[in-house]
Scaffold this active site. Structure first.
Site, PDB file in Angstrom:
ATOM      1  N   GLY A 164       0.915  -1.215   0.051  1.00  0.00           N
ATOM      2  CA  GLY A 164      -0.030  -0.133   0.061  1.00  0.00           C
ATOM      3  C   GLY A 164       0.844   1.192   0.037  1.00  0.00           C
ATOM      4  N   GLY A 165       2.299   1.109  -0.271  1.00  0.00           N
ATOM      5  CA  GLY A 165       3.013   2.529  -0.610  1.00  0.00           C
ATOM      6  C   GLY A 165       3.742   2.979   0.639  1.00  0.00           C
ATOM      7  CD  GLU A 200      10.611  -4.922  -5.458  1.00  0.00           C
ATOM      8  OE1 GLU A 200       9.855  -4.027  -5.959  1.00  0.00           O
ATOM      9  OE2 GLU A 200       9.834  -5.798  -5.048  1.00  0.00           O
ATOM     10  CG  LEU A 203       9.554  -1.973 -12.542  1.00  0.00           C
ATOM     11  CD1 LEU A 203       8.816  -3.187 -12.715  1.00  0.00           C
ATOM     12  CD2 LEU A 203      10.898  -2.293 -13.598  1.00  0.00           C
ATOM     13  CG  HIS A 235      -0.253   3.570  -2.993  1.00  0.00           C
ATOM     14  ND1 HIS A 235       0.500   3.052  -3.907  1.00  0.00           N
ATOM     15  CD2 HIS A 235       0.552   4.728  -2.131  1.00  0.00           C
ATOM     16  CE1 HIS A 235       1.728   3.813  -3.805  1.00  0.00           C
ATOM     17  NE2 HIS A 235       1.746   4.774  -2.910  1.00  0.00           N
ATOM     18  CD  GLU A 275      -0.986  -6.114  -4.957  1.00  0.00           C
ATOM     19  OE1 GLU A 275      -2.113  -5.704  -4.643  1.00  0.00           O
ATOM     20  OE2 GLU A 275       0.077  -5.408  -4.972  1.00  0.00           O
ATOM     21  CG  ASN A 289      -3.340  -8.338  -1.901  1.00  0.00           C
ATOM     22  OD1 ASN A 289      -2.376  -7.813  -1.090  1.00  0.00           O
ATOM     23  ND2 ASN A 289      -3.694  -7.682  -3.176  1.00  0.00           N
ATOM     24  NE  ARG A 291      -7.743  -7.416   0.226  1.00  0.00           N
ATOM     25  CZ  ARG A 291      -6.678  -6.847   0.336  1.00  0.00           C
ATOM     26  NH1 ARG A 291      -5.538  -7.405   0.975  1.00  0.00           N
ATOM     27  NH2 ARG A 291      -6.574  -5.781  -0.694  1.00  0.00           N
ATOM     28  NE  ARG A 337     -11.700  -0.454  -5.452  1.00  0.00           N
ATOM     29  CZ  ARG A 337     -11.195  -0.654  -4.684  1.00  0.00           C
ATOM     30  NH1 ARG A 337     -10.859  -0.429  -3.589  1.00  0.00           N
ATOM     31  NH2 ARG A 337     -10.178  -1.814  -5.105  1.00  0.00           N
TER      32      ARG A 337
HETATM   33  C1  MV4 Z   1       6.856  -0.525  -7.237  1.00  0.00           C
HETATM   34  C2  MV4 Z   1       6.700   0.559  -8.261  1.00  0.00           C
HETATM   35  C3  MV4 Z   1       7.876   0.898  -9.032  1.00  0.00           C
HETATM   36  N1  MV4 Z   1       8.808  -0.195  -9.006  1.00  0.00           N
HETATM   37  N2  MV4 Z   1       7.901  -1.316  -7.172  1.00  0.00           N
HETATM   38  C4  MV4 Z   1       2.925   0.605  -4.607  1.00  0.00           C
HETATM   39  C5  MV4 Z   1       2.585  -0.055  -3.237  1.00  0.00           C
HETATM   40  C6  MV4 Z   1       3.070  -1.302  -3.403  1.00  0.00           C
HETATM   41  N3  MV4 Z   1       1.833  -2.171  -3.272  1.00  0.00           N
HETATM   42  C7  MV4 Z   1       3.969  -1.475  -4.446  1.00  0.00           C
HETATM   43  N4  MV4 Z   1       3.848  -0.105  -5.251  1.00  0.00           N
HETATM   44  C8  MV4 Z   1       4.919   0.161  -6.166  1.00  0.00           C
HETATM   45  N5  MV4 Z   1       6.003  -0.695  -6.198  1.00  0.00           N
HETATM   46  C9  MV4 Z   1       8.832  -1.149  -8.134  1.00  0.00           C
HETATM   47  N6  MV4 Z   1      10.065  -2.014  -8.163  1.00  0.00           N
HETATM   48  C10 MV4 Z   1       5.762   1.354  -8.302  1.00  0.00           C
HETATM   49  C11 MV4 Z   1       4.676   1.029  -7.222  1.00  0.00           C
HETATM   50  C12 MV4 Z   1       3.600   2.030  -7.274  1.00  0.00           C
HETATM   51  C13 MV4 Z   1       2.266   1.463  -7.531  1.00  0.00           C
HETATM   52  C14 MV4 Z   1       1.963   0.035  -7.780  1.00  0.00           C
HETATM   53  C15 MV4 Z   1       0.770  -0.422  -8.075  1.00  0.00           C
HETATM   54  C16 MV4 Z   1      -0.203   0.300  -8.289  1.00  0.00           C
HETATM   55  C17 MV4 Z   1      -0.167   1.524  -7.824  1.00  0.00           C
HETATM   56  C18 MV4 Z   1       1.141   2.290  -7.557  1.00  0.00           C
HETATM   57  C19 MV4 Z   1       1.425   3.559  -7.459  1.00  0.00           C
HETATM   58  C20 MV4 Z   1       2.646   4.159  -7.171  1.00  0.00           C
HETATM   59  C21 MV4 Z   1       3.556   3.218  -7.019  1.00  0.00           C
END
Ligand code: MV4
Length: 455
Positions: A164-165, A200, A203, A235, A275, A289, A291, A337
């Site tokens: 969730g960031g 990590e 991206l 998020h 995810e 996740n 759930r 939503r």
């Molecule tokens: C990342 C990413 C870019 N590169 N990991 C955000 C919360 C967490 N669930 C993982 N997240 C991210 N991981 C790497 N290596 C960018 C995000 C991210 C993101 C991921 C999914 C949906 C929305 C997002 C919004 C901002 C950043």
């Protein structure tokens, strides 16, 4: 099969679970706070128990009260729903120790996937592609910096207990790394009481694509395709669709089967979602996740399977009874939503619902627990309705979505309905051409436009 299920949740998801139970001939027990005495999930359930005052700590997170409610009503299983107790491994254990079935995965799997470092380790052993990064938690600044150089900047420092960031920081170079590392560690410690972090490769413009999985208690796992959840703000998902406009049938089949095989290898039971970030034709696992998810509805619309029913069936020990090839995909589904929030600032707007009118017609589904005259309490999540549309193809779903948004009336409170009307009018959304940053950029441009208008 269970005879009576206690639903440890509220709102539209409590109703969703109640509906699956009713169709299976299972009696339901609702639990509620004093603020929810008039809620629809309480009205529809066969029985209800008040478990405490409005604050969630004292009601929906009150483990002794929930277990007592299950005991006095003679329930044989507890469904945690989404949020609240759904990913609390200790709760799942206590439910089982008190002689009830937990409608969810084994506590062990909740625990592993809740620790993002352990989750990476668990899936990498089974050849799931993950984002290049550290093997485990990063012990200190020096080790982190050395690794960051090796991976190549930019990198992300993430909290092991995160998701969730929260506690997530980008670093573009060595100097930025020092700041990102200390900040992420401090934030993680404060938010989760665990300051472990990992690294990590960052991206920069991925899509968020997740695979819906189901495992039974007999080692059998299947997938229900993917959902594209890239349209989000801070998020919080806003719109989801299935299938993803970015994937073709062979990419879908490949990642789906891979994810289901890994779930089966780790002995996963119940509903779960892997995810992935998807960029330049490659998938990278980030989290799992453990759930049921809010957006399960769109997977139901394209497969025709009642996922909550299947979740309850496998939790009772029943074998799944079908194979991957029995799951067929047809058409397209989109979920919006609808939150009770200001559509420009996203500030929650609790209050009294007036002039409520839900859309209908072919391919239109509304999952909601609100009604005309309902008082939206200020204590809980602001999601008040999910508008789910489906069609033979993406274009038909889009046309239906526009039509349904036009019919939807929720008066008395601010909602995200006007935001959804804007989103569906954007050329990039219509073309399916968006990544995880698209909505935030759209909102920025809008604000800039308004500032210009004032000048
Ligand atoms: C990342 C990413 C870019 N590169 N990991 C955000 C919360 C967490 N669930 C993982 N997240 C991210 N991981 C790497 N290596 C960018 C995000 C991210 C993101 C991921 C999914 C949906 C929305 C997002 C919004 C901002 C950043």
């Amino acid at each position: 099969m269970f005879e009576k299920v206690l639903i440890a949740n509220r709102g539209e998801i409590a109703l969703r679970i109640h509906r699956a139970c009713k169709e299976m001939g299972i009696a339901t027990v609702a639990v509620h706070s004093t603020a929810d005495a008039d809620a629809m999930h309480v009205r529809l359930a066969d029985e209800s128990v008040c478990i405490g005052p409005p604050m969630v700590r004292e009601s929906y997170l009150n483990i002794p009260a929930i277990l007592s409610a299950a005991s006095v009503t003679g329930a044989d299983a507890i469904h945690p729903g989404i949020g609240f107790m759904a990913e609390n491994a200790r709760f799942a254990e206590l439910v089982q120790e008190h002689g009830f079935s937990f409608i969810g995965p084994e506590p062990e799997h909740i625990r592993i996937m809740g620790d993002k470092v352990a989750a990476r380790r668990a899936v990498i052993e089974h050849d799931l592609p993950i984002v290049p990064g550290s093997d485990g938690a990063v012990p200190d600044m020096e080790a982190g910096r050395a690794l960051a150089r090796k991976i190549g900047y930019p990198v992300l420092v993430k909290a092991a207990a995160g998701g969730g960031g929260k506690g997530m920081k980008v670093a573009g170079d060595d100097k930025g790394f020092e700041e990102a590392f200390s900040l992420a560690k401090a934030e993680a410690g404060a938010a989760f009481g665990n300051d472990e972090v990992y690294i990590e490769k960052y991206l920069d413009r991925p899509r968020h694509i997740e695979i819906q999985l189901l495992g039974d208690h007999h080692g059998h796992c299947v997938h229900f395709g993917e959902r594209d959840c890239s349209i989000q703000r801070r998020h919080q998902k806003v719109v989801e669709e299935a299938p993803s406009p970015a994937l073709n049938a062979s990419a879908r089949d490949r990642i789906g089967r891979l994810a289901a095989r890994v779930a089966s290898d780790i002995g996963y039971r119940g509903l779960g979602t892997m995810e992935f970030l998807y960029q330049d034709g490659e998938f990278y696992f980030i989290e799992m996740n453990t759930r049921l998810q809010v957006e399960h509805t769109i997977s139901e619309m394209i497969t025709g399977v009642d996922l909550v029913r299947e979740q309850i069936r496998v939790a009772s020990g029943a074998p799944m009874g079908y194979a991957q090839d029995d799951i067929t995909f047809s058409g397209h589904a989109i979920e919006c939503r609808i939150n009770a929030e200001n559509p420009a600032t996203f500030t929650p707007r609790p209050g009294k619902v007036e002039n409520y009118h839900a859309p209908g017609g072919l391919g239109v589904r509304v999952d909601s627990a609100i009604y005309d005259g309902y008082m939206i309490p200020p204590y809980y999540d602001s999601l008040i309705a999910k508008l789910v549309v489906s069609g033979k193809n993406r274009n038909e779903a889009l046309l239906r979505l526009k039509r349904a948004l036009g019919e939807f009336v929720i008066g008395g409170v601010d909602t995200l309905l006007p935001l959804h009307e804007k989103i569906v009018a954007q050329p990039e959304f219509i073309d399916g051409n968006y990544d995880i940053h698209w909505l935030e950029k759209m909102l920025e441009v809008e604000v800039l436009g308004k500032v210009k208008d004032q000048e």
